[in-house]
Scaffold this active site. Structure first.
Site, PDB file in Angstrom:
ATOM      1  N   CYS A 237      -7.027   0.081   4.126  1.00 22.14           N
ATOM      2  CA  CYS A 237      -6.830  -1.155   4.878  1.00 22.14           C
ATOM      3  C   CYS A 237      -7.278  -0.990   6.339  1.00 22.14           C
ATOM      4  O   CYS A 237      -8.435  -0.638   6.596  1.00 22.14           O
ATOM      5  CB  CYS A 237      -5.363  -1.584   4.781  1.00 22.14           C
ATOM      6  SG  CYS A 237      -5.031  -3.276   5.293  1.00 22.14           S
TER       7      CYS A 237
ATOM      8  N   GLU B   8       0.831  -1.213   0.000  1.00 21.73           N
ATOM      9  CA  GLU B   8       0.000   0.000   0.000  1.00 21.73           C
ATOM     10  C   GLU B   8       0.861   1.257   0.000  1.00 21.73           C
ATOM     11  O   GLU B   8       0.603   2.201  -0.761  1.00 21.73           O
ATOM     12  CB  GLU B   8      -0.933  -0.025   1.208  1.00 21.73           C
ATOM     13  CG  GLU B   8      -1.949  -1.139   1.149  1.00 21.73           C
ATOM     14  CD  GLU B   8      -2.620  -1.426   2.480  1.00 21.73           C
ATOM     15  OE1 GLU B   8      -3.499  -2.305   2.504  1.00 21.73           O
ATOM     16  OE2 GLU B   8      -2.274  -0.794   3.491  1.00 21.73           O
TER      17      GLU B   8
ATOM     18  N   HIS C 152     -10.433  -2.588   5.426  1.00 23.55           N
ATOM     19  CA  HIS C 152     -10.188  -4.013   5.231  1.00 23.55           C
ATOM     20  C   HIS C 152     -11.325  -4.820   5.867  1.00 23.55           C
ATOM     21  O   HIS C 152     -11.818  -4.465   6.943  1.00 23.55           O
ATOM     22  CB  HIS C 152      -8.851  -4.406   5.857  1.00 23.55           C
ATOM     23  CG  HIS C 152      -8.379  -5.760   5.446  1.00 23.55           C
ATOM     24  ND1 HIS C 152      -8.851  -6.917   6.035  1.00 23.55           N
ATOM     25  CD2 HIS C 152      -7.482  -6.147   4.502  1.00 23.55           C
ATOM     26  CE1 HIS C 152      -8.271  -7.963   5.461  1.00 23.55           C
ATOM     27  NE2 HIS C 152      -7.430  -7.528   4.535  1.00 23.55           N
TER      28      HIS C 152
END
Length: 471
Positions: free
Chosen positions: A179, A90, A200
């Site tokens: 996330c 990421e 996430h």
């Protein structure tokens, strides 16, 4: 699959002494010019970019003022903070994509040192300490996820007070998280109030039920959130569009092969043989200055999630390698230290064919390394596996290692291959695997996992990434 975690020392409340943030304007200019040249070598067909339909009213993507050729366009400033346990895919995808777009990206460590070990073991070197950014104004602050990386960001008082709360949310400037970061960092900071958000899947139950949305990308006012490594390209391209507008977004999508990722078939295999073994696979990835950080970090992260033993080896004089978009990566070992080791798989990442920070051309360094040449030849003679992605299949071609093998590569170098396969992201021929590169690196990594461990392991890794695995 649960997010990975590391056991770490407590975060010091006092940031390290101030150091100036590194300036990457020259690197960005070179990178954009190189990829512009690559793009011109490709088909002139206008790229097709998928449009979002959930863009909230009132959000207008800023575009540079080109009404006067003499009026300078101010450079957009972006802050990407990292800490121990940050999700490396990421962080690196965001940094690379935003720098390609022309943004000045500062990677800031919230730890007491600039070198930070990410969630999957990749060691990144930040440009500056977070304390050096306390008096700056940023057009965008983007938080990568991962655990315990998101918690390290949450516990950084400097980041919370000066970078997000007062300077971004209150000033109505852009901020973003992906996330675990929306639930772990932004929620305790009180920055999710009256915002539709996603994160996430493992952390969705932490979000307020009324405002949580099960989507890969969610834009709510100045806040953009996304789900994980597998959605990070979509997330990053959304940030580019909000900063620079649709034209720049389309150009960057083409250089990243995002359109190829949408349209091409995922994988084609010829002369199928088994790669399964009775021991954890030993994988070597040699890197040099100018390597493509997205490809290196993506493949390393995916293989380590699958429990392969991966060694990243520098062919430079130093373990620290400066990648194509300026990301600084610490290799695990020098190439000489692994020269006599046996590896089940050797993978060559792509390198830019240009002089980098006054050093030898990265691609020439890799091609001319006698150690690498010897290892590649021995790998083939021993019947072990070879892999190459993006432009690096041409290295195998020049050494005669692709003879009788079908392969694919970056569109700009496909004509250099004897038996190239078009219209596919990954090609496997016996114990050779090649990939188109960049945005298709996730497909490349998962294809390797599928061959080494089986499709069930590959599907499990893909779920943890929040990446759609083909049925």
């Amino acid at each position: 699959m649960a997010l990975r975690s590391l056991t770490l020392p407590p975060l010091s409340p006092v940031a390290a002494p101030k150091k100036p943030a590194a300036v990457y304007a020259a690197v960005q200019s070179l990178t954009l010019s190189v990829y512009g040249a690559i793009l011109n070598c490709q088909t002139q067909e206008k790229p097709v970019v998928k449009r979002r339909s959930n863009k909230p009213a009132g959000i207008v993507s800023p575009t540079p003022d080109t009404s006067s050729p003499l009026s300078p366009v101010p450079q957009k400033k972006v802050l990407v903070p990292i800490g121990f346990g940050t999700e490396e895919m990421e962080a690196v995808i965001m940094i690379d994509v935003l720098r390609r777009s022309g943004a000045h990206v500062t990677v800031a460590s919230v730890e007491e040192q600039l070198e930070v070990e990410a969630a999957g073991g990749t060691r990144l070197v930040a440009d500056a300490f977070i304390s050096a950014c306390s008096d700056q104004t940023f057009d965008l602050v983007a938080l990568p996820g991962g655990m315990p990386g998101s918690a390290r960001l949450r516990d950084c008082q400097v980041l919370r007070d000066i970078s997000i709360t007062t300077k971004q949310a209150e000033a109505k400037r852009l901020y973003a998280a992906i996330c675990a970061a929306p639930a772990v960092a932004l929620l305790p900071w009180g920055l999710l109030k009256r915002k539709q958000i996603t994160c996430h899947p493992a952390f969705m139950d932490k979000l307020p039920t009324f405002w949580s949305v099960k989507s890969n990308l969610q834009i709510s006012g100045e806040l953009t959130t996304s789900r994980g490594p597998g959605t990070c390209f979509e997330f990053s391209m959304s940030l580019v569009e909000q900063l620079f507008g649709e034209l720049v977004t389309e150009e960057i999508a083409a250089t990243l092969l995002l359109n190829a990722a949408d349209g091409n078939s995922r994988k084609e295999e010829f002369n199928e043989v088994s790669w399964l073994s009775d021991h954890p696979p030993q994988v070597l990835i040699p890197i040099a200055n100018g390597c493509e950080e997205i490809e290196v970090v993506t493949v390393v992260d995916i293989l380590r999630r699958a429990k392969a033993n991966v060694v990243v080896a520098s062919v430079e004089k130093s373990l620290k390698v400066v990648a194509s978009s300026g990301t600084k990566i610490m290799a695990d070992k020098a190439i000489g230290a692994v020269a006599d080791s046996v590896h089940d798989l050797i993978i060559l990442p792509s390198l830019l064919a240009r002089q980098f920070q006054g050093g030898t051309l990265g691609v020439e360094r890799l091609q001319r390394s006698r150690i690498v040449k010897k290892m590649l030849k021995e790998q083939q003679l021993s019947g072990r596996i070879l892999g190459a992605i993006c432009s690096s299949p041409t290295i195998l071609q020049k050494q005669g290692l692709l003879k009788g093998k079908k392969a694919t590569a970056h569109p700009s170098v496909m004509s250099m291959l004897d038996d190239a396969v078009s219209g596919v992201r990954v090609v496997i021929d016996g114990k050779m695997i090649t990939g188109r590169g960049l945005a298709t690196a996730t497909d490349f990594g998962l294809a390797i996992v599928g061959k080494l461990f089986g499709s069930a392991r590959a599907r499990s890794v893909a779920e943890g990434l929040v990446f759609e695995y083909p049925r």
